[in-house]
Design a protein around this motif. Structure first.
Motif, short mmCIF file in Angstrom:
data_model
loop_
_atom_site.label_atom_id
_atom_site.label_comp_id
_atom_site.label_asym_id
_atom_site.label_seq_id
_atom_site.Cartn_x
_atom_site.Cartn_y
_atom_site.Cartn_z
N ASN A 34 16.35 -4.49 -1.52
CA ASN A 34 17.03 -5.23 -2.58
C ASN A 34 18.54 -5.24 -2.37
O ASN A 34 19.32 -4.93 -3.26
N TYR A 35 18.98 -5.59 -1.15
CA TYR A 35 20.41 -5.60 -0.83
C TYR A 35 21.11 -6.68 -1.62
O TYR A 35 20.85 -7.87 -1.44
N VAL A 36 21.97 -6.28 -2.52
CA VAL A 36 22.64 -7.20 -3.44
C VAL A 36 24.10 -7.35 -3.04
O VAL A 36 24.78 -6.36 -2.78
N THR A 37 24.58 -8.60 -2.94
CA THR A 37 25.99 -8.81 -2.62
C THR A 37 26.78 -9.33 -3.81
O THR A 37 28.00 -9.30 -3.80
N VAL A 38 26.08 -9.81 -4.85
CA VAL A 38 26.75 -10.31 -6.06
C VAL A 38 26.03 -9.74 -7.28
O VAL A 38 24.80 -9.81 -7.37
N VAL A 39 26.82 -9.17 -8.20
CA VAL A 39 26.28 -8.70 -9.48
C VAL A 39 26.99 -9.49 -10.57
O VAL A 39 28.20 -9.39 -10.72
N HIS A 40 26.24 -10.28 -11.29
CA HIS A 40 26.82 -11.12 -12.33
C HIS A 40 27.19 -10.29 -13.56
O HIS A 40 26.66 -9.20 -13.77
N GLY A 41 28.10 -10.81 -14.38
CA GLY A 41 28.57 -10.11 -15.56
C GLY A 41 27.46 -9.69 -16.50
O GLY A 41 26.46 -10.39 -16.65
N LYS A 42 27.64 -8.52 -17.11
CA LYS A 42 26.71 -7.96 -18.09
C LYS A 42 25.30 -7.78 -17.53
O LYS A 42 24.32 -7.91 -18.25
N THR A 43 25.20 -7.56 -16.23
CA THR A 43 23.91 -7.28 -15.60
C THR A 43 24.05 -6.04 -14.72
O THR A 43 25.15 -5.55 -14.51
N SER A 44 22.95 -5.56 -14.22
CA SER A 44 23.00 -4.43 -13.29
C SER A 44 22.02 -4.71 -12.15
O SER A 44 21.08 -5.48 -12.31
N GLU A 45 22.29 -4.11 -11.02
CA GLU A 45 21.46 -4.26 -9.84
C GLU A 45 21.33 -2.89 -9.19
O GLU A 45 22.16 -2.01 -9.40
N ARG A 46 20.31 -2.74 -8.37
CA ARG A 46 20.11 -1.48 -7.64
C ARG A 46 19.71 -1.81 -6.22
O ARG A 46 18.80 -2.60 -5.98
N THR A 47 20.39 -1.19 -5.27
CA THR A 47 20.06 -1.30 -3.85
C THR A 47 19.78 0.10 -3.33
O THR A 47 20.52 1.03 -3.64
N VAL A 48 18.72 0.24 -2.57
CA VAL A 48 18.38 1.54 -1.99
C VAL A 48 18.62 1.45 -0.49
O VAL A 48 18.11 0.54 0.18
N PHE A 49 19.41 2.38 0.04
CA PHE A 49 19.68 2.45 1.46
C PHE A 49 18.95 3.66 2.04
O PHE A 49 18.99 4.74 1.46
N ALA A 50 18.29 3.47 3.17
CA ALA A 50 17.59 4.57 3.85
C ALA A 50 18.24 4.76 5.22
O ALA A 50 18.41 3.80 5.97
#
Length: 67
Positions: free
Chosen positions: A5-21
């Motif tokens: 779930n590699y995220v490059t943009v997080v829009h306002g009033k939202t959250s994202e999670r990326t897991v790196f291994a």
């Protein structure tokens, strides 16, 4: 290195999670792993330190199963 779930943009009033291994490794006593996240064209920056003991206690993932 793998990313889920590699995220490059997080829009306002939202959250994202990326897991790196990463491959399991150790850090010498006089070194530290610092993770830094910076807002593009903004002033908000976050950083945190990952201790060697956290890496040593990490579980090894033999197979990654993504649903």
């Amino acid at each position: 290195l793998r990313a889920q779930n590699y995220v490059t943009v997080v829009h306002g009033k939202t959250s994202e999670r990326t897991v790196f291994a990463l491959e399991k490794f150790t850090i010498p006593d006089d070194k530290q792993l610092v993770i830094e996240i910076a807002e593009k064209e903004g002033g908000r920056h976050q950083s945190f330190v990952v201790d060697n003991e956290d890496i040593v206690r990490a579980n090894v993932i033999d197979e990654l199963s993504i649903q």
